[in-house]
Scaffold this motif. Structure first.
Motif, PDB file in Angstrom:
ATOM      1  N   PRO A 231     -26.358   0.969 -87.133  1.00 17.86           N
ATOM      2  CA  PRO A 231     -25.477  -0.196 -87.274  1.00 17.86           C
ATOM      3  C   PRO A 231     -24.435   0.006 -88.360  1.00 17.86           C
ATOM      4  N   ALA A 232     -24.791   0.707 -89.426  1.00 16.47           N
ATOM      5  CA  ALA A 232     -23.810   0.939 -90.487  1.00 16.47           C
ATOM      6  C   ALA A 232     -22.622   1.727 -89.949  1.00 16.47           C
ATOM      7  N   PHE A 233     -22.900   2.815 -89.239  1.00 15.38           N
ATOM      8  CA  PHE A 233     -21.813   3.633 -88.727  1.00 15.38           C
ATOM      9  C   PHE A 233     -21.035   2.927 -87.635  1.00 15.38           C
ATOM     10  N   VAL A 234     -21.720   2.205 -86.785  1.00 12.40           N
ATOM     11  CA  VAL A 234     -21.014   1.518 -85.702  1.00 12.40           C
ATOM     12  C   VAL A 234     -20.080   0.450 -86.253  1.00 12.40           C
ATOM     13  N   SER A 235     -20.564  -0.348 -87.189  1.00 12.63           N
ATOM     14  CA  SER A 235     -19.668  -1.382 -87.718  1.00 12.63           C
ATOM     15  C   SER A 235     -18.549  -0.776 -88.535  1.00 12.63           C
ATOM     16  N   PHE A 236     -18.864   0.234 -89.338  1.00 13.89           N
ATOM     17  CA  PHE A 236     -17.778   0.808 -90.114  1.00 13.89           C
ATOM     18  C   PHE A 236     -16.761   1.484 -89.218  1.00 13.89           C
ATOM     19  N   SER A 237     -17.229   2.097 -88.146  1.00 14.83           N
ATOM     20  CA  SER A 237     -16.286   2.702 -87.205  1.00 14.83           C
ATOM     21  C   SER A 237     -15.367   1.639 -86.632  1.00 14.83           C
TER      22      SER A 237
ATOM     23  N   MET B  57      -7.458  11.426 -88.518  1.00 19.61           N
ATOM     24  CA  MET B  57      -8.906  11.434 -88.370  1.00 19.61           C
ATOM     25  C   MET B  57      -9.503  10.063 -88.651  1.00 19.61           C
ATOM     26  N   TYR B  58      -8.827   9.319 -89.496  1.00 15.44           N
ATOM     27  CA  TYR B  58      -9.412   8.052 -89.916  1.00 15.44           C
ATOM     28  C   TYR B  58      -9.583   7.078 -88.766  1.00 15.44           C
ATOM     29  N   PHE B  59      -8.734   7.187 -87.746  1.00 17.22           N
ATOM     30  CA  PHE B  59      -8.995   6.337 -86.583  1.00 17.22           C
ATOM     31  C   PHE B  59      -9.502   7.133 -85.380  1.00 17.22           C
ATOM     32  N   GLN B  60      -9.271   8.431 -85.352  1.00 18.45           N
ATOM     33  CA  GLN B  60      -9.786   9.227 -84.244  1.00 18.45           C
ATOM     34  C   GLN B  60     -11.300   9.387 -84.344  1.00 18.45           C
ATOM     35  N   LEU B  61     -11.780   9.646 -85.547  1.00 22.34           N
ATOM     36  CA  LEU B  61     -13.216   9.881 -85.721  1.00 22.34           C
ATOM     37  C   LEU B  61     -14.048   8.668 -85.307  1.00 22.34           C
ATOM     38  N   PRO B  62     -13.755   7.468 -85.822  1.00 19.79           N
ATOM     39  CA  PRO B  62     -14.576   6.322 -85.411  1.00 19.79           C
ATOM     40  C   PRO B  62     -14.480   6.038 -83.917  1.00 19.79           C
ATOM     41  N   LEU B  63     -13.309   6.218 -83.352  1.00 17.35           N
ATOM     42  CA  LEU B  63     -13.161   5.991 -81.916  1.00 17.35           C
ATOM     43  C   LEU B  63     -14.082   6.920 -81.147  1.00 17.35           C
ATOM     44  N   MET B  64     -14.087   8.181 -81.545  1.00 10.17           N
ATOM     45  CA  MET B  64     -14.932   9.169 -80.879  1.00 10.17           C
ATOM     46  C   MET B  64     -16.407   8.825 -81.048  1.00 10.17           C
ATOM     47  N   ILE B  65     -16.787   8.434 -82.260  1.00 10.46           N
ATOM     48  CA  ILE B  65     -18.188   8.099 -82.509  1.00 10.46           C
ATOM     49  C   ILE B  65     -18.630   6.968 -81.593  1.00 10.46           C
ATOM     50  N   LEU B  66     -17.836   5.904 -81.551  1.00 12.35           N
ATOM     51  CA  LEU B  66     -18.207   4.742 -80.753  1.00 12.35           C
ATOM     52  C   LEU B  66     -18.279   5.065 -79.269  1.00 12.35           C
ATOM     53  N   LEU B  67     -17.346   5.877 -78.798  1.00 10.64           N
ATOM     54  CA  LEU B  67     -17.339   6.182 -77.371  1.00 10.64           C
ATOM     55  C   LEU B  67     -18.351   7.255 -77.009  1.00 10.64           C
ATOM     56  N   MET B  68     -18.738   8.069 -77.976  1.00  9.15           N
ATOM     57  CA  MET B  68     -19.658   9.169 -77.695  1.00  9.15           C
ATOM     58  C   MET B  68     -21.099   8.720 -77.711  1.00  9.15           C
ATOM     59  N   ILE B  69     -21.396   7.681 -78.477  1.00  4.44           N
ATOM     60  CA  ILE B  69     -22.783   7.232 -78.590  1.00  4.44           C
ATOM     61  C   ILE B  69     -23.378   6.894 -77.228  1.00  4.44           C
ATOM     62  N   PRO B  70     -22.723   6.096 -76.388  1.00  3.05           N
ATOM     63  CA  PRO B  70     -23.326   5.834 -75.075  1.00  3.05           C
ATOM     64  C   PRO B  70     -23.470   7.104 -74.230  1.00  3.05           C
ATOM     65  N   VAL B  71     -22.571   8.047 -74.386  1.00  3.79           N
ATOM     66  CA  VAL B  71     -22.672   9.282 -73.609  1.00  3.79           C
ATOM     67  C   VAL B  71     -23.925  10.049 -73.999  1.00  3.79           C
TER      68      VAL B  71
ATOM     69  N   ARG C 264     -17.739  -5.085 -80.493  1.00  3.67           N
ATOM     70  CA  ARG C 264     -17.581  -4.050 -81.504  1.00  3.67           C
ATOM     71  C   ARG C 264     -16.826  -2.833 -81.021  1.00  3.67           C
ATOM     72  N   SER C 265     -17.269  -2.277 -79.905  1.00  4.72           N
ATOM     73  CA  SER C 265     -16.563  -1.049 -79.506  1.00  4.72           C
ATOM     74  C   SER C 265     -15.173  -1.361 -78.966  1.00  4.72           C
ATOM     75  N   ALA C 266     -15.012  -2.526 -78.362  1.00  8.25           N
ATOM     76  CA  ALA C 266     -13.676  -2.896 -77.894  1.00  8.25           C
ATOM     77  C   ALA C 266     -12.750  -3.008 -79.086  1.00  8.25           C
ATOM     78  N   ALA C 267     -13.292  -3.516 -80.179  1.00  8.13           N
ATOM     79  CA  ALA C 267     -12.472  -3.686 -81.379  1.00  8.13           C
ATOM     80  C   ALA C 267     -11.935  -2.351 -81.845  1.00  8.13           C
ATOM     81  N   ALA C 268     -12.770  -1.347 -81.812  1.00  5.22           N
ATOM     82  CA  ALA C 268     -12.341  -0.044 -82.297  1.00  5.22           C
ATOM     83  C   ALA C 268     -11.177   0.478 -81.484  1.00  5.22           C
ATOM     84  N   VAL C 269     -11.269   0.299 -80.197  1.00  3.29           N
ATOM     85  CA  VAL C 269     -10.196   0.821 -79.353  1.00  3.29           C
ATOM     86  C   VAL C 269      -8.904   0.068 -79.590  1.00  3.29           C
ATOM     87  N   ALA C 270      -9.055  -1.166 -80.041  1.00  2.72           N
ATOM     88  CA  ALA C 270      -7.916  -2.065 -80.175  1.00  2.72           C
ATOM     89  C   ALA C 270      -6.731  -1.488 -80.920  1.00  2.72           C
ATOM     90  N   ILE C 271      -6.824  -1.486 -82.229  1.00  2.00           N
ATOM     91  CA  ILE C 271      -5.611  -1.224 -83.005  1.00  2.00           C
ATOM     92  C   ILE C 271      -5.120   0.195 -82.877  1.00  2.00           C
TER      93      ILE C 271
END
Lengths: 356, 282, 299
Positions: free
Chosen positions: C115-121, C174-188, B271-278
């Motif tokens: 899970p909703a936010f992670v998958s949508f991101s 923002m449409y791709f920056q925001l989800p990227l940040m969310i996904l990478l920030m969650i583990p932090v 999942r997270s790898a996918a996000a970084v992808a495109i």
């Protein structure tokens, strides 16, 4: 100082009952341990008192006032966690000062108090070190100092020594007790280590499945367990199965032996099957010369195992009343080998039974 | 008297308990709502917009129908699919044995591989195509074939496929498996095919899906090399008729959604790898 | 570099072992030859070519004129715009992403939110490029759904707002920056131990005080590092901006120099890409340094 009272605390997580109508009263300045296996609810109870969990029902009163309506950061209690609780980006001194900083105390006052407390726990020399530069034991000392800095009315400790080495644990628990006595602070201590609980507490609450099985002084818990769980959980117990011969005389037949139960509150009727408990240290062994029979009042046993425990050796015995374990001084045990036949004597004044 | 007051006190306390436990700070709700809006409003707008602007008597799906009728739609979509599959094929043939080999025999090369897997980020598509263009122009036979796109996309997919395979290989005890196979008499190619690959299935499928997503959505190189892939087609159509562009946009969205669903159903941390992808390739 | 274990050293033949080991390693290296050959052809050589090409004229002679061309209009403005756009979208995406990640992880929040936010991101991040451009044209373009809605409410965002302007484009990014940040920030944020928060609370700190004294100091290196990553991400972007019709972006200028739509000047394109590489390399170095700082406290 503060009294803590828990009334009818109930908490269920899904289908698991963590707390089942828990009642407990802790007197001012008292050191009470909550002792039990994992899952018995002791940590849940502590966290409810601290404010990190809420019960489904029940009350928590500190100095007579209900605290459940208060947020965790307003309850003025000190808490020491099992591990990892020191703030990594602050030095030991800054960690200890934290509570005072939040209370807007002056820098001088904070520094003074931090030094005072770090000296109390013996770590004044480590004031400028970061948590990652401290050993586990040192970290817990700092955590203790930090929790005491705000002069809390209650001190809560959640298995603070479980993550430490055995030797450090023994050392630190004595220090915790020493500090607690010096400050006279009401303390609740959660642990699964019965030796720990018995050695430093004023009273021990043995818990199982969300309930207190027995509350008493360490001596009471150890010598007079009131339920089978307590008997088995605290220390090692020999279990003797027998049938009651006479209620009036409190006589029980175990195998070929007739034993008298010393407890005057014994209330099992004749004919009923009961369990009697006896500590290994209440059984003694005597060597038999070949062919001799044991003296009257003693009976025969065959050695099945020998476990060296240091000052004492635990001897496993096979007898006519079942398997037994006896703790014998290691000097005496030197003469024993497997299959040796010995004379066994029970100290019947120490026989315990569980009330109906 | 004491009993009565005790009962009276008990009720407010449990109310307070319930309220305290379920308290979520307002701010958190606000941020979640804002994020939800950022994500959903454009999609809603796409749907709304693509069903709008139709003349009287026309179906609300007019733009979708127009697009589906366009033979270029089918040919460009098909071209993109082909290129994607070729990219996956070349990537797997190139990467799987390599990563396997490095893990097994050349663990010292791992830092080098890690570094190389970051390079495509330093050399984004626009930069890469600038460097490749003069070089490719001279190889006319390759230059005009869409396969050249597949070869380039392999580089873009590299970081993600590498990471997926690396993670997959780290999760299995490679050495033990290989030694066990060897002791049973299997030679290396057979070991790789019959022992290792089945264990890497999730990593391979996950990595492949990401590769397909990248290849299907890539625009920069495709447009500069003048191939009519699906994104290029979308751009061309969309810049002349916005409604059709938006309809195509929605179709892309469905496709991405389906690919992500497939990835999700696989379960592994793709999942997270996918996000970084495109993101890097647009 | 660690020597490969080939597992076939004969015991006791110490004299011969080293030679055999290096020979087997050479054979092993052959195994990765195809990969490195491919990378060389399709990645390293083109990169080298364009770095070299930045210093060559059309005839191949050495020159610095391409580099100096970068400093002539309109390129400095393009760089300025690209850098501003990247910084703005990184800041917007970074800050909001941090706040959202924190909200998603809050213990009182309903279970389905994460899970909703992670998958949508995951989905949103993959929607970038041409489709995203058209999606925003449909949303905030002159005839966009939201534009029209705001007009009905009496608010006309045009002409001051523009999807090709700094803020408009950043909003689209923002449409791709925001989800990227969310996904990478969650583990932090998950790396912030529960015990720290509870200790802070126990000692009397409010949630804000926790963040001020402990949370932010510990998380800031990661936060900044990720924002730098977002910066690089935005800086490299091309397709989305092209679809929106942005004109003064470095990547778009480069593309125009190659496809000859405006002028055909591959030499200047080389110089511009070289400048891009330099900026991106700096970005990555800064990111790596911040990550190293971050791991000090979060492990």
């Amino acid at each position: 100082m503060a009294t803590v009272e828990l009334r009818g605390l109930c908490r269920t997580f899904g289908s698991v009952v963590a707390l089942d109508h828990l009642d407990l009263e802790v007197h001012s300045g008292e050191f009470v341990s909550l002792l039990g296996p994992s899952g018995c609810g002791k940590t849940t109870a502590l966290r409810i008192i601290a404010g990190f969990e809420w019960p489904d029902s029940g009350e928590v009163l500190v100095e007579g006032q209900d605290v459940l309506g208060q947020a965790a950061n307003k309850r003025n209690m000190g808490m020491v966690f099992q591990a990892y609780s020191l703030f990594p980006n602050l030095t030991a001194q800054q960690n200890v000062e934290f509570g005072l900083r939040v209370r807007k105390e002056s820098r001088e006052k904070r520094a003074r108090r931090a030094r005072e407390l770090l000296e109390l726990v013996g770590l004044a020399s480590a004031m400028d070190r970061y948590p990652r530069q401290l050993s586990g034991g040192q970290q817990q000392r700092v955590a203790l100092a930090r929790s005491l800095a705000i002069e809390p009315r209650v001190l809560l400790l959640d298995e603070p020594l479980s993550a430490l080495d055995a030797k450090v644990r023994v050392q630190l628990r004595a220090e915790v007790r020493r500090i607690q006595l010096e400050l006279g602070i009401t303390t609740l201590y959660v642990t699964h280590d019965q030796e720990e609980a018995l050695s430093i507490s004023d009273r021990v609450a043995v818990m199982s499945q969300g309930r207190i099985e027995q509350l008493g002084t360490p001596a009471q818990i150890y010598r007079s367990p009131r339920t089978a769980f307590v008997a088995n959980f605290v220390g090692t117990m020999n279990k003797l199965e027998g049938t009651v011969v006479s209620l009036e005389d409190r006589v029980v037949r175990c195998g070929p032996l007739l034993l008298q139960v010393p407890d005057p509150t014994f209330n099992h009727p004749a004919g009923e099957k009961v369990e009697l408990f006896l500590r290994p240290e209440d059984i003694s062994i005597g060597l038999l010369s070949n062919g001799d029979k044991p003296a009257p009042g003693l009976f025969e046993g065959r050695v099945t195992s020998l476990t060296f425990l240091g000052p004492v050796t635990r001897v496993g015995l096979e007898t006519e009343i079942g398997p037994l374990m006896a703790d014998v001084s290691s000097a005496v045990a030197l003469g024993l080998t497997a299959d040796t036949v010995v004379a066994v004597k029970l100290d019947s004044t120490s026989l315990r039974s569980i009330a109906r | 008297m004491a009993q009565v007051t005790a009962v009276a006190e008990a009720r407010p306390s449990s109310h307070r308990i319930r309220r305290a436990r379920n308290r979520v700070p307002v701010w958190h709700v606000i941020w979640l709502v804002i994020a939800a809006l950022v994500f959903l409003v454009p999609i809603y707008s796409v749907v709304q917009f693509s069903l709008a602007g139709v003349g009287p008597g026309q179906s609300p799906f007019h733009w979708y129908l127009t697009v589906f009728d366009d033979p270029m739609f089918r040919s460009s979509f098909w071209l993109s699919i082909q290129i994607s599959l070729e990219t996956v094929a070349v990537s797997l043939v190139l990467m799987v044995p390599t990563v396997f080999w490095v893990h097994l025999r050349l663990p010292g090369l791992r830092p080098v591989m890690d570094l190389i897997s970051i390079l495509p980020f330093v050399v984004p598509p626009i930069v890469l195509v600038v460097g490749l263009l003069p070089f490719l122009k001279n190889i006319t036979w390759l230059f005009v074939r869409p396969e050249v796109l597949s070869l380039i996309y392999v580089v873009f997919a590299l970081p993600f496929l590498y990471r997926a395979l690396d993670a997959g290989l780290r999760a299995i005890d490679l050495r033990t498996l290989v030694e066990a196979a060897e002791s049973l008499g299997a030679k290396m190619p057979r070991t790789l095919l019959q022992v290792i690959l089945p264990n890497l299935r999730a990593a391979i499928i996950g990595g492949s899906l990401l590769t397909v997503a990248i290849a299907m959505g890539e625009y920069t190189v495709a447009s500069l090399l003048e191939f009519s892939t699906f994104p290029v087609y979308t751009y061309t159509i969309g810049t002349s008729t916005a409604y059709e562009g938006v309809a195509l946009s929605f179709i892309s969205f469905i496709f991405v959604w389906a690919a992500m669903l497939a990835l999700y159903l696989l379960g592994r941390g793709g999942r997270s790898a996918a996000a970084v992808a495109i993101t890097n390739y647009n | 570099m660690a020597l490969a274990e080939s597992g076939m050293q004969p015991v006791g033949l110490a004299g011969r072992a080293p030679r055999k080991r290096s020979r087997s390693r050479r054979w092993a290296l052959l195994g990765v030859l195809p990969f490195f050959a491919y990378i060389s052809i399709f990645l390293l050589i083109p990169t080298g070519e364009l770095i070299a090409g930045a210093f060559r004229t059309a005839n191949g002679a050495f020159t610095l004129s391409n580099i100096s061309d970068i400093f002539r209009a309109p390129y400095p403005q393009a760089f300025e715009f690209s850098l501003e756009l990247s910084a703005l979208s990184a800041l917007m995406g970074g800050v909001l992403g941090f706040l959202v990640a924190n909200a998603v992880l809050h213990h009182g929040v309903p279970r389905f939110i994460r899970p909703a936010f992670v998958s949508f991101s995951g989905m949103a991040a993959n929607f970038a490029g041409v489709p995203l451009g058209f999606a925003y044209i449909a949303t905030l373009g002159t005839l966009g759904v939201v534009t029209t809605l705001l007009q009905h409410l009496g608010l006309d965002i045009y002409p001051s707002f523009s999807l090709q302007g700094l803020f408009g484009c950043a909003l689209v990014y923002m449409y791709f920056q925001l989800p990227l940040m969310i996904l990478l920030m969650i583990p932090v944020i998950e790396g912030l131990r529960k015990e720290w928060r509870e200790s802070a609370s126990n000692l009397g700190a409010s949630s804000l005080e926790f963040w001020r004294y402990i949370g932010l100091p510990v998380v800031t290196p990661s936060l900044l590092g990720l924002m730098v990553l977002l910066f690089g991400n935005a800086f490299s972007a091309y397709a989305t901006a092209e679809t929106l019709g942005v004109s003064n972006l470095v990547t778009i200028d480069i593309a125009n120099l190659i496809n000859g739509d405006i002028t055909l000047d591959p030499q200047d394109a080389y110089a511009l890409t070289l400048a891009m590489i330099v900026i991106i390399v700096i970005t990555i170095i800064v990111y790596a340094l911040l990550q190293r700082r971050a791991s000090r406290w979060l492990r």
